[in-house]
Design an enzyme around this catalytic site. Structure first.
Site, short mmCIF file in Angstrom:
data_model
loop_
_atom_site.label_atom_id
_atom_site.label_comp_id
_atom_site.label_asym_id
_atom_site.label_seq_id
_atom_site.Cartn_x
_atom_site.Cartn_y
_atom_site.Cartn_z
N ARG A 16 0.83 -1.22 0.00
CA ARG A 16 0.00 0.00 0.00
C ARG A 16 0.86 1.25 0.00
O ARG A 16 0.47 2.29 -0.53
CB ARG A 16 -0.97 -0.02 1.19
CG ARG A 16 -0.28 -0.11 2.52
CD ARG A 16 -1.29 -0.22 3.65
NE ARG A 16 -0.63 -0.69 4.85
CZ ARG A 16 -1.00 -0.35 6.08
NH1 ARG A 16 -2.02 0.45 6.26
NH2 ARG A 16 -0.36 -0.82 7.13
N SER A 43 -4.78 4.50 6.08
CA SER A 43 -4.57 3.09 5.74
C SER A 43 -4.16 2.92 4.28
O SER A 43 -3.42 2.02 3.93
CB SER A 43 -5.85 2.29 5.97
OG SER A 43 -6.20 2.33 7.32
N GLU A 64 -19.01 4.20 0.17
CA GLU A 64 -18.24 3.72 -0.99
C GLU A 64 -19.04 3.78 -2.28
O GLU A 64 -18.48 4.07 -3.35
CB GLU A 64 -17.75 2.29 -0.74
CG GLU A 64 -16.77 2.16 0.42
CD GLU A 64 -17.43 2.12 1.79
OE1 GLU A 64 -18.68 2.04 1.86
OE2 GLU A 64 -16.71 2.16 2.80
N PHE A 89 -14.53 -3.39 0.47
CA PHE A 89 -15.52 -2.33 0.25
C PHE A 89 -15.40 -1.75 -1.15
O PHE A 89 -16.28 -1.02 -1.61
CB PHE A 89 -15.36 -1.23 1.29
CG PHE A 89 -15.16 -1.74 2.69
CD1 PHE A 89 -15.94 -2.79 3.16
CD2 PHE A 89 -14.19 -1.20 3.52
CE1 PHE A 89 -15.76 -3.30 4.44
CE2 PHE A 89 -14.00 -1.70 4.80
CZ PHE A 89 -14.78 -2.75 5.27
N HIS A 115 -5.52 -3.84 1.54
CA HIS A 115 -5.90 -4.82 2.56
C HIS A 115 -6.62 -6.02 1.96
O HIS A 115 -7.56 -6.56 2.55
CB HIS A 115 -6.76 -4.15 3.65
CG HIS A 115 -6.00 -3.13 4.46
ND1 HIS A 115 -5.32 -2.08 3.89
CD2 HIS A 115 -5.82 -3.01 5.80
CE1 HIS A 115 -4.77 -1.35 4.84
NE2 HIS A 115 -5.04 -1.89 6.01
N ASP A 123 -7.70 -8.41 11.54
CA ASP A 123 -9.08 -7.91 11.41
C ASP A 123 -10.07 -9.03 11.09
O ASP A 123 -11.27 -8.90 11.33
CB ASP A 123 -9.17 -6.84 10.31
CG ASP A 123 -8.79 -5.46 10.85
OD1 ASP A 123 -8.68 -5.32 12.08
OD2 ASP A 123 -8.63 -4.54 10.03
N ARG A 173 -1.72 -4.98 3.02
CA ARG A 173 -1.34 -4.33 4.25
C ARG A 173 0.02 -4.76 4.82
O ARG A 173 0.72 -3.92 5.38
CB ARG A 173 -2.42 -4.61 5.30
CG ARG A 173 -2.11 -4.10 6.68
CD ARG A 173 -3.32 -4.31 7.58
NE ARG A 173 -3.08 -3.76 8.91
CZ ARG A 173 -2.62 -4.48 9.94
NH1 ARG A 173 -2.37 -5.75 9.78
NH2 ARG A 173 -2.45 -3.91 11.12
#
Lengths: 320, 283
Positions: A16, A43, A64, A89, A115, A123, A173
């Site tokens: 990222r 993020s 989104e 998302f 991610h 997560d 990530r």
């Protein structure tokens, strides 16, 4: 004894950050590049761009669907929008918006999805999307890219800014080895043969390209010479590179941080069955959701690491 | 474009209504009710309000732009686009047929001039219009962006994401219109999913709300759209609540959801056309 790796690294970094740095550079090169993010600027590493170009960056809040629509509108107005959020998302949640307003309408929107996959880690499964490549590659007009490390992600980000058309760019990530050169040229749709081999081909994408590099060294110790091909572009797929390699090696393994159903392996299987039927083994997630854990633990538990690629290569060889 | 009189604009409306009915009748599919109700709006916009160029450019720089979010009104939009010079009127006869640029719901795929994004899956057009409006702001282009939505369409959550966003980002070069006919495909909106107080809702979301109470009266529609323009550029997005009657212009179609998605048969078409003067020549 340490492995004799054909590619090595001195530094690890998250892909990222490669996106964030590439995005900033693309923004400096082209004033039409604009950014959007749905409350995940930190993020997605989009903060430097936002700071340097506040008038070309739009915080959409946690919305989104709206972000995808606004991106389509900005593209109509001649901008090159990079819309960033987590891969989950950025795809499943907004599939219809992407389908109608972006893909069918052929808008120059870059969907930037971080991610992705199991390596999101702790997560857990709500965020670990493993179906996004499949969803995106099914959409006509969509280009689907999944680079392997920081440098390749940065190069890919710069390349998609210059390409006209909808793109899905997937990255992640975890801190990951940087094993490809900083000065690489990224050619959309052109697979990269990283290691020459003769016995089996490993087609890998994303984080698992590194695992394939490790697997190649492990196989070589046993006298098996694997060819490693980095499929950074899932769509359009480089058929020539795939067929050329399998015609030489006679069998293959696909490796991806994604469901086996609908992933890179499926695309390769389609290519082989149509043109050159040959044994193909899959390294991917087998019809299950992920869970919480560290990236390394998860890759091991779900069978996606170098050891699993080695096993799959041997299975493929045995079927030749 | 030189200004047309109210009478001339009304004549274009009856022709648009004829076009719509003949188009959906010819393929026995499509949505006649809402475009009949929005005829005055379409004609006022394209023949009086928009500063636009029928020599179509996708990016629409230096023009006012219109987006149809409720894409099922395609027959009405195609009629007004062709009647204002975007493509030949004769092409209306290809509506919903194989190999046509006039898809059942609007699409860019076939490169029909006037269409900038596909619509039909509801709730997406407001977001797209906001994006274009923001592109205009970046480019310091002071033209306006218009979008039409159905009232039933407001049941889609994305509309309210977009509503929140436009006010927050002060997208004040945007004029959205809700076709407030109180009908949707399964019945009256207050029976299907009550919209409650729309004016208060949009105001609470930070919009300037402009009610156009006589949405099927040309004079009042033009006055309402003029008012909307005067409200633009003042820090808030503008919403027109356009009170219309679904099926307006044909006595047996008006005020009911029954013609939302059903075409007339031969006899019904003849009866309807008998109530609508052919003013510009049928396609």
């Amino acid at each position: 004894m340490s492995l004799d790796l054909k590619f090595t690294y001195t530094e690890k970094k998250d892909t990222r950050s490669g996106f964030g740095d590439g995005f900033l550079e693309a923004g400096r090169k082209n004033p039409n590049v604009v950014g959007l993010c749905a409350d995940l600027i930190g993020s997605l590493k989009m903060g430097d761009f936002q700071k340097e170009f506040p008038d070309r960056f739009f915080q959409t809040g946690i919305a989104e669907a709206n972000m995808i629509g606004i991106s389509a509108g900005l593209a109509i107005g001649g901008k090159i929008p990079f819309a960033g959020t987590f891969a989950n998302f950025a795809t499943g949640r907004v599939y219809d918006q992407i389908r109608q307003s972006v893909a069918y309408s052929d808008k120059n929107v870059k969907i930037c999805a971080s991610h992705a996959g199991l390596t999101l880690g702790e997560d857990g499964a709500t965020h670990q999307i493993l179906e996004d490549l499949g969803m995106m590659k099914m959409l006509p007009h969509m280009t689907v890219i999944n680079p392997c490390d920081y440098n390749q992600t940065k190069a890919a980000t710069l390349a998609i800014a210059e390409y006209e058309g909808p793109v899905y760019l997937r990255f992640g990530r975890p801190s990951w080895p940087i094993f490809t050169p900083a000065d690489q040229k990224f050619e959309i749709g052109k697979a990269w043969k990283m290691i020459d081999g003769k016995d089996v081909t490993i087609f890998a994408t994303g984080h698992l390209v590194w695992e394939a590099v490790v697997a190649e060294a492990m196989l070589r110790e046993e006298g098996i010479y694997a060819e490693v091909i980095n499929i950074h572009t899932i769509k359009p797929l480089d058929l020539e590179a795939i067929l050329g390699s399998v015609k030489k090696t006679g069998c293959a393994v696909s490796a991806e941080e994604h469901q086996v159903n609908g992933g890179l392996g499926d695309s390769i299987a389609q290519t082989l069955s149509r043109n050159y039927p040959a044994p193909l083994e899959y390294v991917g997630v087998n019809d299950s959701f992920g869970e919480s854990g560290t990236p390394t633990q998860l890759l091991e538990k779900y069978g996606l690491n170098a050891e699993n690629i080695v096993k799959a290569a041997k299975r493929a060889l045995a079927r030749k | 474009m030189e200004k047309q009189s109210i009478e001339q604009l009304q004549k274009i409306c009856t022709q648009l209504r004829r076009d719509v009915l003949r188009m959906v009748h010819a393929v026995q599919s499509g949505h006649p009710g809402a475009p009949l109700g929005c005829a005055e709006f379409f004609v006022a916009l394209y023949f009086d309000q928009l500063r636009h160029n029928p020599d179509f450019k996708m990016n629409g720089k230096g023009e006012d732009l219109f987006f149809l979010s409720n894409g099922h009104l395609s027959a009405g939009w195609y009629s007004v686009l062709s009647r204002s010079g975007y493509f030949p009127v004769a092409e209306l006869k290809t509506f919903r047929k194989l190999n046509s640029r006039l898809q059942g719901h609007p699409a860019t795929h076939e490169h029909l001039p006037g269409i900038r994004v596909a619509s039909g899956s509801l709730g997406q057009g407001l977001s797209v219009a906001i994006g274009v409006a923001q592109a205009k702001k970046i480019d310091k282009d002071d033209h306006l962006v218009y979008v039409l939505m159905g009232d039933g369409e407001l049941q889609e959550g994305q509309v309210w994401e977009a509503a929140m966003y436009a006010a927050h980002h002060k997208v004040d070069n945007l004029i959205a219109t809700v076709d407030y006919n109180g009908q949707q495909i399964d019945g009256p909106t207050d029976k299907i999913m009550d919209l409650m107080n729309l004016k208060a809702k949009w105001e609470a979301f930070g919009w300037e709300v402009n009610e156009i109470k006589e949405g099927n009266d040309m004079k009042s529609v033009i006055a309402g759209l003029e008012k909307a323009k005067s409200l633009a550029g003042k820090g808030k997005p503008v919403l027109n609540l356009l009170y219309t009657e679904m099926g307006f212009g044909v006595d047996f179609m008006v005020g009911t959801h029954k013609w939302h998605g059903s075409p007339p048969n031969d006899e019904q078409l003849a009866k309807a056309l008998g109530q609508l003067e052919e003013t510009l020549g049928d396609y």
